[in-house]
Design an enzyme around this catalytic site. Structure first.
Site, PDB file in Angstrom:
ATOM      1  N   PRO A   9       0.854  -1.120   0.015  1.00  0.00           N
ATOM      2  CA  PRO A   9      -0.101  -0.165   0.061  1.00  0.00           C
ATOM      3  C   PRO A   9       0.691   1.236   0.123  1.00  0.00           C
ATOM      4  O   PRO A   9       1.867   1.219   0.757  1.00  0.00           O
ATOM      5  CB  PRO A   9      -0.654  -0.046   1.338  1.00  0.00           C
ATOM      6  CG  PRO A   9      -0.173  -1.244   2.051  1.00  0.00           C
ATOM      7  CD  PRO A   9       0.408  -1.964   0.992  1.00  0.00           C
ATOM      8  N   ASN A  10       0.278   2.209  -0.735  1.00  0.00           N
ATOM      9  CA  ASN A  10       0.818   3.504  -0.947  1.00  0.00           C
ATOM     10  C   ASN A  10       2.030   3.858  -1.677  1.00  0.00           C
ATOM     11  O   ASN A  10       2.439   4.762  -1.893  1.00  0.00           O
ATOM     12  CB  ASN A  10       1.006   4.263   0.376  1.00  0.00           C
ATOM     13  CG  ASN A  10      -0.476   4.070   1.054  1.00  0.00           C
ATOM     14  OD1 ASN A  10      -1.154   4.661   0.761  1.00  0.00           O
ATOM     15  ND2 ASN A  10      -0.155   3.750   2.561  1.00  0.00           N
ATOM     16  N   ARG A  17       4.950  11.080  -2.400  1.00  0.00           N
ATOM     17  CA  ARG A  17       4.509  10.765  -0.878  1.00  0.00           C
ATOM     18  C   ARG A  17       5.723  11.125  -0.118  1.00  0.00           C
ATOM     19  O   ARG A  17       6.920  10.329  -0.361  1.00  0.00           O
ATOM     20  CB  ARG A  17       4.157   8.991  -1.003  1.00  0.00           C
ATOM     21  CG  ARG A  17       4.193   8.534   0.470  1.00  0.00           C
ATOM     22  CD  ARG A  17       3.897   7.262   0.291  1.00  0.00           C
ATOM     23  NE  ARG A  17       3.635   6.582   1.585  1.00  0.00           N
ATOM     24  CZ  ARG A  17       4.090   5.264   2.023  1.00  0.00           C
ATOM     25  NH1 ARG A  17       4.903   4.634   1.229  1.00  0.00           N
ATOM     26  NH2 ARG A  17       3.894   5.157   3.018  1.00  0.00           N
ATOM     27  N   TYR A  22      11.091   9.183   1.568  1.00  0.00           N
ATOM     28  CA  TYR A  22      11.281   8.173   0.352  1.00  0.00           C
ATOM     29  C   TYR A  22      11.689   8.475  -0.970  1.00  0.00           C
ATOM     30  O   TYR A  22      11.962   7.972  -1.830  1.00  0.00           O
ATOM     31  CB  TYR A  22       9.495   7.808   0.016  1.00  0.00           C
ATOM     32  CG  TYR A  22       8.895   7.087   1.295  1.00  0.00           C
ATOM     33  CD1 TYR A  22       9.306   5.816   1.800  1.00  0.00           C
ATOM     34  CD2 TYR A  22       7.932   7.593   1.778  1.00  0.00           C
ATOM     35  CE1 TYR A  22       8.797   5.234   2.731  1.00  0.00           C
ATOM     36  CE2 TYR A  22       7.060   7.082   2.895  1.00  0.00           C
ATOM     37  CZ  TYR A  22       7.544   5.885   3.236  1.00  0.00           C
ATOM     38  OH  TYR A  22       7.068   4.931   4.492  1.00  0.00           O
ATOM     39  N   ASN A  74       7.856  -5.767  -0.582  1.00  0.00           N
ATOM     40  CA  ASN A  74       7.772  -4.365   0.305  1.00  0.00           C
ATOM     41  C   ASN A  74       6.238  -4.524   0.619  1.00  0.00           C
ATOM     42  O   ASN A  74       5.448  -3.846  -0.338  1.00  0.00           O
ATOM     43  CB  ASN A  74       8.179  -3.313  -0.662  1.00  0.00           C
ATOM     44  CG  ASN A  74       8.299  -2.014   0.332  1.00  0.00           C
ATOM     45  OD1 ASN A  74       7.623  -2.056   1.603  1.00  0.00           O
ATOM     46  ND2 ASN A  74       8.836  -0.963  -0.028  1.00  0.00           N
ATOM     47  N   ALA A  77       3.155  -0.834   4.990  1.00  0.00           N
ATOM     48  CA  ALA A  77       2.591  -0.593   6.514  1.00  0.00           C
ATOM     49  C   ALA A  77       2.139  -2.173   6.947  1.00  0.00           C
ATOM     50  O   ALA A  77       2.232  -2.383   7.984  1.00  0.00           O
ATOM     51  CB  ALA A  77       1.476   0.191   6.576  1.00  0.00           C
ATOM     52  N   GLU A  98      12.199  -9.808   2.186  1.00  0.00           N
ATOM     53  CA  GLU A  98      11.682  -8.267   2.694  1.00  0.00           C
ATOM     54  C   GLU A  98      12.839  -6.970   2.291  1.00  0.00           C
ATOM     55  O   GLU A  98      13.796  -7.214   2.385  1.00  0.00           O
ATOM     56  CB  GLU A  98      11.477  -8.424   4.098  1.00  0.00           C
ATOM     57  CG  GLU A  98      11.048  -7.031   4.614  1.00  0.00           C
ATOM     58  CD  GLU A  98      11.022  -7.287   6.326  1.00  0.00           C
ATOM     59  OE1 GLU A  98      11.854  -7.900   6.965  1.00  0.00           O
ATOM     60  OE2 GLU A  98      10.492  -6.185   6.711  1.00  0.00           O
ATOM     61  N   HIS A 100      12.726  -2.604   2.120  1.00  0.00           N
ATOM     62  CA  HIS A 100      12.020  -1.241   2.342  1.00  0.00           C
ATOM     63  C   HIS A 100      12.955  -0.241   1.746  1.00  0.00           C
ATOM     64  O   HIS A 100      14.292  -0.344   1.691  1.00  0.00           O
ATOM     65  CB  HIS A 100      12.034  -1.073   3.811  1.00  0.00           C
ATOM     66  CG  HIS A 100      10.965  -2.093   4.516  1.00  0.00           C
ATOM     67  ND1 HIS A 100       9.564  -2.139   4.737  1.00  0.00           N
ATOM     68  CD2 HIS A 100      11.263  -3.381   5.266  1.00  0.00           C
ATOM     69  CE1 HIS A 100       9.156  -3.085   5.187  1.00  0.00           C
ATOM     70  NE2 HIS A 100      10.096  -3.977   5.545  1.00  0.00           N
ATOM     71  N   ARG A 107      12.899   4.782  12.134  1.00  0.00           N
ATOM     72  CA  ARG A 107      12.156   6.072  11.989  1.00  0.00           C
ATOM     73  C   ARG A 107      11.407   6.356  13.426  1.00  0.00           C
ATOM     74  O   ARG A 107      11.317   5.452  14.266  1.00  0.00           O
ATOM     75  CB  ARG A 107      11.103   5.523  11.015  1.00  0.00           C
ATOM     76  CG  ARG A 107      11.821   5.694   9.438  1.00  0.00           C
ATOM     77  CD  ARG A 107      10.941   5.399   8.398  1.00  0.00           C
ATOM     78  NE  ARG A 107       9.448   6.206   8.162  1.00  0.00           N
ATOM     79  CZ  ARG A 107       8.664   6.184   7.287  1.00  0.00           C
ATOM     80  NH1 ARG A 107       9.053   5.009   6.414  1.00  0.00           N
ATOM     81  NH2 ARG A 107       7.770   6.663   7.367  1.00  0.00           N
TER      82      ARG A 107
HETATM   83  C1  DQA Z   1       8.084   1.119   3.762  1.00  0.00           C
HETATM   84  C2  DQA Z   1       8.363   1.347   5.346  1.00  0.00           C
HETATM   85  C3  DQA Z   1       6.863   1.026   5.985  1.00  0.00           C
HETATM   86  O1  DQA Z   1       6.917   1.462   7.263  1.00  0.00           O
HETATM   87  C4  DQA Z   1       5.834   2.193   5.431  1.00  0.00           C
HETATM   88  O2  DQA Z   1       4.431   1.683   6.037  1.00  0.00           O
HETATM   89  C5  DQA Z   1       5.785   2.005   4.107  1.00  0.00           C
HETATM   90  C6  DQA Z   1       7.014   2.042   3.146  1.00  0.00           C
HETATM   91  C7  DQA Z   1       9.307   1.500   2.877  1.00  0.00           C
HETATM   92  O3  DQA Z   1       9.639   0.934   1.816  1.00  0.00           O
HETATM   93  O4  DQA Z   1      10.178   2.057   3.423  1.00  0.00           O
HETATM   94  O5  DQA Z   1       4.788   2.105   3.455  1.00  0.00           O
HETATM   95  O6  DQA Z   1       7.722  -0.367   3.554  1.00  0.00           O
END
Ligand code: DQA
Length: 147
Positions: A9-10, A17, A22, A74, A77, A98, A100, A107
């Site tokens: 998501p997102n 964003r 990011y 990835n 959240a 995994e 990110h 963070r």
């Molecule tokens: C994320 C880190 C997560 O905590 C966050 O919710 C994201 C992006 C990252 O790629 O840094 O949406 O996965």
């Protein structure tokens, strides 16, 4: 070898964003750079993005059904909340790395400091933007070459 990249998501909003966290690279640019690297390494990469937890699970099952060599995940959240994704990773016969873009463990929000899915994954790369994905691909290539 076939690798599936799943972005949660997102992540489709990358580039606009929270750019302080990011970066300015758009989602499309990220995907193009992953595809370009994959091409150079003779990896057949498929990239999917979804905002829905169940679709992430369906995509993990899909990678299993297709006998893919690995998944780069990835989970965004959902990393910090989803026992269902953790279970799906354990249920499939495909190694999952995994990744990110940011480093959630450093963070400010405490909920980001725990990854529910990490123990089910073979490795985690965080805080390296695009490079987190490329390093994940290299690890999966190494596994395939060692097999
Ligand atoms: C994320 C880190 C997560 O905590 C966050 O919710 C994201 C992006 C990252 O790629 O840094 O949406 O996965």
């Amino acid at each position: 070898m076939d690798i599936l990249v799943i972005n949660g998501p997102n992540l489709n909003l990358l580039g606009t964003r929270q750019t302080d966290i990011y970066g300015n690279k758009s989602y499309e640019e990220l995907c193009n750079e992953i595809k370009h690297y994959a091409e150079k390494k003779a990896v057949n990469v498929e990239i999917q993005q979804t905002n829905l937890e169940g679709i992430i699970i369906d995509l993990l099952h899909y990678a299993h059904d297709k006998k893919m060599a690995g998944v780069i995940l990835n989970a965004a959240a959902y990393t910090h909340s989803s026992y269902a994704i953790y279970d799906a990773i354990l249920a499939i016969d495909v190694p999952v790395v995994e990744v990110h873009i940011s480093d959630p463990k450093t963070r400010k929000e405490a909920f980001r400091h725990t990854s529910i899915i990490e123990p089910a994954c073979i490795k985690t790369f965080s805080g390296e933007g695009l490079n987190s994905y490329l390093k994940a691909m290299d690890i999966l290539r190494g596994l395939k070459n060692a097999a």
